[in-house]
Motif scaffolding. Structure first.
Motif, PDB file in Angstrom:
ATOM      1  N   UNK A   1      28.638  -1.845 -17.659  1.00  0.00           N
ATOM      2  CA  UNK A   1      27.214  -1.616 -17.922  1.00  0.00           C
ATOM      3  C   UNK A   1      26.465  -1.220 -16.654  1.00  0.00           C
ATOM      4  N   UNK A   2      27.187  -0.937 -15.583  1.00  0.00           N
ATOM      5  CA  UNK A   2      26.551  -0.542 -14.324  1.00  0.00           C
ATOM      6  C   UNK A   2      25.940   0.855 -14.450  1.00  0.00           C
ATOM      7  N   UNK A   3      24.900   1.083 -13.664  1.00  0.00           N
ATOM      8  CA  UNK A   3      24.198   2.368 -13.665  1.00  0.00           C
ATOM      9  C   UNK A   3      24.732   3.326 -12.607  1.00  0.00           C
ATOM     10  N   UNK A   4      25.103   2.778 -11.443  1.00  0.00           N
ATOM     11  CA  UNK A   4      25.459   3.600 -10.294  1.00  0.00           C
ATOM     12  C   UNK A   4      26.781   3.122  -9.692  1.00  0.00           C
ATOM     13  N   UNK A   5      27.641   4.077  -9.399  1.00  0.00           N
ATOM     14  CA  UNK A   5      28.850   3.812  -8.621  1.00  0.00           C
ATOM     15  C   UNK A   5      28.673   4.501  -7.274  1.00  0.00           C
ATOM     16  N   UNK A   6      28.554   3.706  -6.215  1.00  0.00           N
ATOM     17  CA  UNK A   6      28.496   4.244  -4.851  1.00  0.00           C
ATOM     18  C   UNK A   6      29.920   4.265  -4.315  1.00  0.00           C
ATOM     19  N   UNK A   7      30.396   5.445  -3.983  1.00  0.00           N
ATOM     20  CA  UNK A   7      31.765   5.632  -3.503  1.00  0.00           C
ATOM     21  C   UNK A   7      31.691   6.111  -2.057  1.00  0.00           C
ATOM     22  N   UNK A   8      32.178   5.292  -1.150  1.00  0.00           N
ATOM     23  CA  UNK A   8      32.160   5.627   0.273  1.00  0.00           C
ATOM     24  C   UNK A   8      33.449   6.356   0.627  1.00  0.00           C
TER      25      UNK A   8
END
Length: 168
Positions: A88-95
């Motif tokens: 249910x997350x809105x954002x995936x930050x991928x470094x």
């Protein structure tokens, strides 16, 4: 509101994690790095989490070995992406630091994603001594965010930029 996959990059110390944390005031965020599995391997053999130039080079070199051996960093991130899409997350930050690895990840996922470079003035201009840190600007990013404000103001400005992408 749409889900957003964002590749985030920048030299060490520019505030990437702080900006991703600022997003959690408004959105459900998952924050992952291509070096996460490499750090776990390194910890098992003596690395203690230090961020010295020597340690950064060690992690960058170890990551490159796994890229060449079995593509562990990208495989790991694709699995994180799949879990994000089911969450249910809105954002995936991928470094991801290396331009070739950013390109590979963007091509491997079926969703559109944005690429974001975070910059902050480097008063001493000293390079870290490894390609992963020193060559972060060798990619054409969708957006560049200059992190020059105090943390709270910077976090709010970053949330506004990201909100526009989510609502597009």
């Amino acid at each position: 509101m749409n889900k957003l996959v964002m590749v985030i990059n920048g030299r060490g110390g520019v505030g990437k994690d702080a900006l991703c944390d600022a997003l959690t005031k408004e959105f459900k965020v998952i924050n992952k790095s291509s070096v996460d599995p490499i750090k776990e391997i390194a910890k098992a053999y003596g690395w203690q989490g230090e961020k010295t130039p020597k340690a950064r080079k060690f992690l960058a070199d170890l990551k490159q070995v796994f890229v060449e051996y079995n593509d562990l960093p990208t495989t790991y991130l694709v699995k994180q992406y799949e879990a994000f899409m089911q969450s249910d997350a809105d954002i995936l930050c991928v470094h991801i630091r290396e331009a070739s690895e950013i390109e590979k990840f963007v091509k491997r996922i079926p969703s559109a994603c944005i690429t974001m470079l975070i910059r902050r003035p480097n008063p001493d201009g000293i390079p870290y001594g490894n390609a992963a840190d020193d060559e972060v600007e060798n990619y054409v990013y969708d957006h560049i965010f200059d992190n020059v404000l105090p943390l709270e103001e910077s976090g709010e400005a970053f949330r506004l930029v990201i909100r526009d992408y989510l609502l597009a």
